[in-house]
Design an enzyme around this catalytic site. Sequence first.
Site, mmCIF file in Angstrom:
data_model
loop_
_atom_site.group_PDB
_atom_site.id
_atom_site.type_symbol
_atom_site.label_atom_id
_atom_site.label_comp_id
_atom_site.label_asym_id
_atom_site.label_seq_id
_atom_site.Cartn_x
_atom_site.Cartn_y
_atom_site.Cartn_z
ATOM 1 N N LYS A 1 0.815 -1.220 0.000
ATOM 2 C CA LYS A 1 0.000 0.000 0.000
ATOM 3 C C LYS A 1 0.846 1.266 0.000
ATOM 4 C CE LYS A 1 -4.078 -2.198 1.890
ATOM 5 N NZ LYS A 1 -3.701 -3.604 2.165
HETATM 6 C C1 PLP Z 1 -4.386 -4.632 1.630
HETATM 7 C C2 PLP Z 1 -3.670 -5.891 1.494
HETATM 8 C C3 PLP Z 1 -4.135 -6.904 0.657
HETATM 9 C C4 PLP Z 1 -5.441 -6.794 -0.102
HETATM 10 O O1 PLP Z 1 -5.360 -5.810 -1.117
HETATM 11 P P1 PLP Z 1 -6.699 -5.284 -1.805
HETATM 12 O O2 PLP Z 1 -6.280 -4.176 -2.698
HETATM 13 O O3 PLP Z 1 -7.564 -4.820 -0.690
HETATM 14 O O4 PLP Z 1 -7.285 -6.439 -2.522
HETATM 15 C C5 PLP Z 1 -3.373 -8.051 0.522
HETATM 16 N N1 PLP Z 1 -2.213 -8.200 1.201
HETATM 17 C C6 PLP Z 1 -1.745 -7.244 2.024
HETATM 18 C C7 PLP Z 1 -0.479 -7.488 2.761
HETATM 19 C C8 PLP Z 1 -2.443 -6.058 2.197
HETATM 20 O O5 PLP Z 1 -1.959 -5.116 3.009
#
Ligand code: PLP
Length: 493
Positions: free
Chosen positions: A109
Amino acid sequence: MRYISTRGNHPAVASARAIGLGMVPEGGLFVPESIPQLPQLDSNAPYKETAYQVLAPFLSDFSDEELRFCINNAYSETTFDTDSVINLIKLNPAYSIMELWHGPTAAFKDIALQIMPWFLKVSKEKIGNNSHTVILVATSGDTGKAALEGFKNCDGISIVVFYPDEGVSEIQKLQMSTTDGKNTFVVAVQGNFDDCQTGVKRIFSDPVLRKELANKEFELSSANSINWGRLCPQIVYYIKSYQTLVCSKQITYGDPVNFCVPTGNFGNILAAYYAKLMGLPINKLICASNRNNILSDFFSSGIYNINREFYRTNSPSMDILISSNLERFLFEITGHDASKITTWYDELGTSGSFQIDDQTRERIDSLIVSGWVDEKQVLQTIRNVYDKNGYILDTHTAVGMAVCNTIGPFDNHTVIASTASPYKFSCSVLGGIEQKTCEDEFSAIEQISSLTGKPVHRAVDRLRDRPLHHNTVITIEQMNEQVRAIIESLKVR
Ligand SMILES: *Cc1c(COP(=O)(O)O)cnc(C)c1O
């Protein structure tokens, strides 16, 4: 480029406005009115250049200078520990791992949340918006910390993060509650992630609060992946990793590849779909779920049904029942049929489920394959990959790998999105490798470091010694009031 609502209930707006608003105030999500096609790309281009090429047509109201300013601030030596921003690791001829976690908080993210504050800052300047922006975030753990790091100490912006008190890991909780910065607020909610997300949506649609805010020169915005400013930077790394595969001669330009994405809110995999719509040769998108398998059920049955049990798993960032970005995907795949989307999401609101039509299902089936795995399979996969390749997967990435093992092999090279560093979920990861229960996150972190011979990721290094700055715990019902109180406190400052 103009942005329209998935429910056809809002006039088209420029990207600066779509990013400023976060979601469509009447309900629905902003999507680009049309899809720009990829230009001829130089496969040797640095990440920042690819980012520029991909983002420019989506943010056409930003000047070249403004966009480059955002990109240069976001992807610098101080923010990412590798020049290439992402790393692509070849596991074997069939699979590569796309490491997306070289940013400050060790989760993918960061890639979006390091640039989004700059988008917002530039957007506000462009439209002459002088009000103080309050960013509201609901998090299952990773978004919260990534958003706090991205937005902390940003002038004219404050950030409030709501997380499920018992729905995040000890490390995630510590990461968030040790955040400094004069504009950061971290609040634990007695509920699960969906309660937090629904609570944030309720605050957005609280007309009384909105009106109060406007009078006070405050406005709300969102840093969840419902914000287009979060989503579009994620398109870049799908294209970049393809370029890297070409560059290292694993594929020739034009060869199709698959992407496997461990999925929660459907944001990351949606970005891959946009990359495909832009012309990237993607064959299949593999949607990988954990035991909260609402998405793989949806893809096999055509029915999205949230009336089901919620599980806490060892991949907590995917413990989600309401995948907000699915709405954007359905809007695109139905050829922008806002009335279908409105019907389905009205049904979801009233009965907790909806069913898509056969034509839409056929279109989806030609693109998406999906599957889910339980926690034991996750741990087993971590162990197998470590034994065979000496590479340590985090639990979320292992969901992706395990699903590939279940439904593969595939005709084309498959890139698995690695969404977190193994350090972030050390205990579970080590539990997989050593096949015994792990008690202490901090010694697990040290042990992973000695297994890999690599230094501890800076996101979790010496986390235990950092001072705590946040300790508020509230009920779901108190969320609106909490936001009011925070705004009052900002007024006084
Ligand atoms: C947020 C997250 C996900 C899921 O991603 P999305 O965009 O919500 O599908 C998967 N793995 C990790 C480590 C995350 O932080």
